[in-house]
Design a protein around this motif. Structure first.
Motif, PDB file in Angstrom:
ATOM      1  N   GLU A  65       0.841  -1.197   0.000  1.00 57.39           N
ATOM      2  CA  GLU A  65       0.000   0.000   0.000  1.00 57.39           C
ATOM      3  C   GLU A  65       0.873   1.244   0.000  1.00 57.39           C
ATOM      4  O   GLU A  65       1.816   1.355   0.787  1.00 57.39           O
ATOM      5  CB  GLU A  65      -0.923   0.012   1.219  1.00 57.39           C
ATOM      6  CG  GLU A  65      -1.854   1.212   1.275  1.00 57.39           C
ATOM      7  CD  GLU A  65      -2.887   1.131   2.385  1.00 57.39           C
ATOM      8  OE1 GLU A  65      -3.447   2.174   2.749  1.00 57.39           O
ATOM      9  OE2 GLU A  65      -3.122   0.005   2.888  1.00 57.39           O
ATOM     10  N   GLU A  67       0.484   5.410   0.247  1.00 53.38           N
ATOM     11  CA  GLU A  67      -0.382   6.539   0.554  1.00 53.38           C
ATOM     12  C   GLU A  67       0.412   7.833   0.365  1.00 53.38           C
ATOM     13  O   GLU A  67       1.536   7.958   0.861  1.00 53.38           O
ATOM     14  CB  GLU A  67      -0.896   6.461   1.993  1.00 53.38           C
ATOM     15  CG  GLU A  67      -1.683   5.195   2.292  1.00 53.38           C
ATOM     16  CD  GLU A  67      -2.063   5.075   3.756  1.00 53.38           C
ATOM     17  OE1 GLU A  67      -1.631   5.957   4.546  1.00 53.38           O
ATOM     18  OE2 GLU A  67      -2.760   4.120   4.121  1.00 53.38           O
ATOM     19  N   GLY A  69      -0.268  11.566   1.203  1.00 51.32           N
ATOM     20  CA  GLY A  69      -1.144  12.524   1.855  1.00 51.32           C
ATOM     21  C   GLY A  69      -0.673  13.956   1.666  1.00 51.32           C
ATOM     22  O   GLY A  69       0.507  14.219   1.394  1.00 51.32           O
ATOM     23  N   GLU A  87      -5.816  12.410   0.693  1.00 55.79           N
ATOM     24  CA  GLU A  87      -4.841  11.328   0.568  1.00 55.79           C
ATOM     25  C   GLU A  87      -5.143  10.478  -0.650  1.00 55.79           C
ATOM     26  O   GLU A  87      -6.279  10.038  -0.851  1.00 55.79           O
ATOM     27  CB  GLU A  87      -4.865  10.470   1.830  1.00 55.79           C
ATOM     28  CG  GLU A  87      -3.824   9.402   1.894  1.00 55.79           C
ATOM     29  CD  GLU A  87      -3.884   8.648   3.215  1.00 55.79           C
ATOM     30  OE1 GLU A  87      -2.913   8.727   3.989  1.00 55.79           O
ATOM     31  OE2 GLU A  87      -4.915   7.999   3.484  1.00 55.79           O
ATOM     32  N   VAL A  89      -4.430   6.961  -2.470  1.00 57.84           N
ATOM     33  CA  VAL A  89      -4.060   5.612  -2.022  1.00 57.84           C
ATOM     34  C   VAL A  89      -3.918   4.692  -3.225  1.00 57.84           C
ATOM     35  O   VAL A  89      -4.771   4.688  -4.122  1.00 57.84           O
ATOM     36  CB  VAL A  89      -5.111   5.044  -1.047  1.00 57.84           C
ATOM     37  CG1 VAL A  89      -4.712   3.646  -0.583  1.00 57.84           C
ATOM     38  CG2 VAL A  89      -5.289   5.975   0.148  1.00 57.84           C
ATOM     39  N   SER A 100      -6.336   2.206  -7.246  1.00 54.75           N
ATOM     40  CA  SER A 100      -5.877   3.492  -6.732  1.00 54.75           C
ATOM     41  C   SER A 100      -7.026   4.481  -6.746  1.00 54.75           C
ATOM     42  O   SER A 100      -7.979   4.339  -7.523  1.00 54.75           O
ATOM     43  CB  SER A 100      -4.699   4.031  -7.551  1.00 54.75           C
ATOM     44  OG  SER A 100      -5.094   4.292  -8.880  1.00 54.75           O
TER      45      SER A 100
END
Length: 302
Positions: A65, A67, A69, A87, A89, A100
């Motif tokens: 994963e 991320e 942000g 954010e 992802v 995504s």
């Protein structure tokens, strides 16, 4: 992506050099204490700043994963601030195709209710609204959320002379309850988050305890560890606990902050398959970069 990220860090690092070696900070200062922007723990400061990038990469039992942000905080009045965060992802699971999209954005009002410069205390009340927008494939919800919490910071500059070398220590933390505003039985549960960020301020050591000869740029370092926990309060998974430690370091210039930390599971994850990874932060202090615009509250006042 990695190349662009490294280039961004390099450019912002150069921006931060404008304050070396003896810059006077205005952003996030309570008494003699500079409270920095944590990575995952909430920030009690009510200041104008832009978190350009808060990246996080983890790999666990079910895949990877990433991320990315970002957030901006604006000082509306002397004690009131508004933070807007989002954010992006990206998921790469072992069971299916990569996905995504955007997670639910959030707007947070923060009010610094208690500030004690002598004892380096700050306590801030906050209320946040999670907006039902984003990609369901990456976990975004289609209902509103409401969060209420207390953010705080405490420096230990008031310790007695015999403990002078502990004075650079500081702790920042939060206690937040998140309410899911939905009638769906499977999603209608609340969570309690409680976080701690513990730092040792090399700048505080050098300026207010003893100059031990640490040279720039190392004299701007804040060794740290964050402990971040979330517990489910009700519903089918009531009592479930998830926790991570984020040991790392911050570097703070006059108008820029850079941070890097590992991600290590400490609760709720079997040791052999818990998510592990790396995270960081690139933050600009808008009130120091553009004082004519952001130093005073946007809605007026001193």
């Amino acid at each position: 992506m990695r190349s662009l990220f490294l280039q961004a860090i390099g450019i912002l690092f150069l921006i931060g050099l404008t304050g070396w070696p003896g810059a006077v900070w205005a952003h996030g200062v309570v008494g003699k204490r500079l409270f920095v922007e944590p990575i995952a723990t909430e920030d009690a400061n009510v200041q104008s700043e832009y978190d350009v990038l808060v990246p996080s990469y983890t790999k666990g039992e079910h895949g990877k994963e990433l991320e990315l942000g970002t957030s901006v905080t604006l000082k509306l009045t002397q004690n009131l601030g508004l933070e807007i965060e989002g954010e992006r992802v990206s998921l790469d699971t072992d069971q299916g195709a990569a996905e995504s999209g955007w997670a639910n954005p959030e707007a947070v009002l923060k009010y610094a209710a208690y500030v004690n410069p002598e004892h380096e205390w700050i306590a801030t009340a906050a209320i946040g609204v999670e907006i039902p927008y984003g990609a369901e494939e990456v976990g975004a919800e289609d209902f509103w959320g409401l969060s209420t919490g207390i953010f705080y910071g405490k420096g230990f500059g008031d310790l007695p002379e015999g403990l002078a070398f502990l004075r650079p220590l500081m702790i920042q933390g939060d206690v937040v309850i998140h309410h899911s505003l939905t009638s769906e039985a499977d999603a209608a549960f609340n969570t309690l988050a409680y976080d701690f960020a513990i730092y040792y301020s090399i700048p505080y050591l050098q300026q207010f305890v003893k100059d031990v000869g640490i040279l720039w740029p190392f004299s701007r370092l804040f060794p740290m560890v964050e402990l971040n926990y979330e517990r489910v309060l009700n519903g089918p998974e009531a009592g479930a606990l998830e926790g991570f430690a984020r040991p790392g370091v911050m570097w703070v210039g006059k108008s820029v902050q850079l941070g890097l930390a590992a991600i290590v599971p400490v609760a709720g994850h079997p040791k052999e398959d818990g998510e592990r990874g790396v995270t960081g932060i690139v933050s600009l202090y808008l009130d120091d970069l553009f004082p004519s615009v952001f130093r005073k509250p946007l809605l007026g006042g001193e």
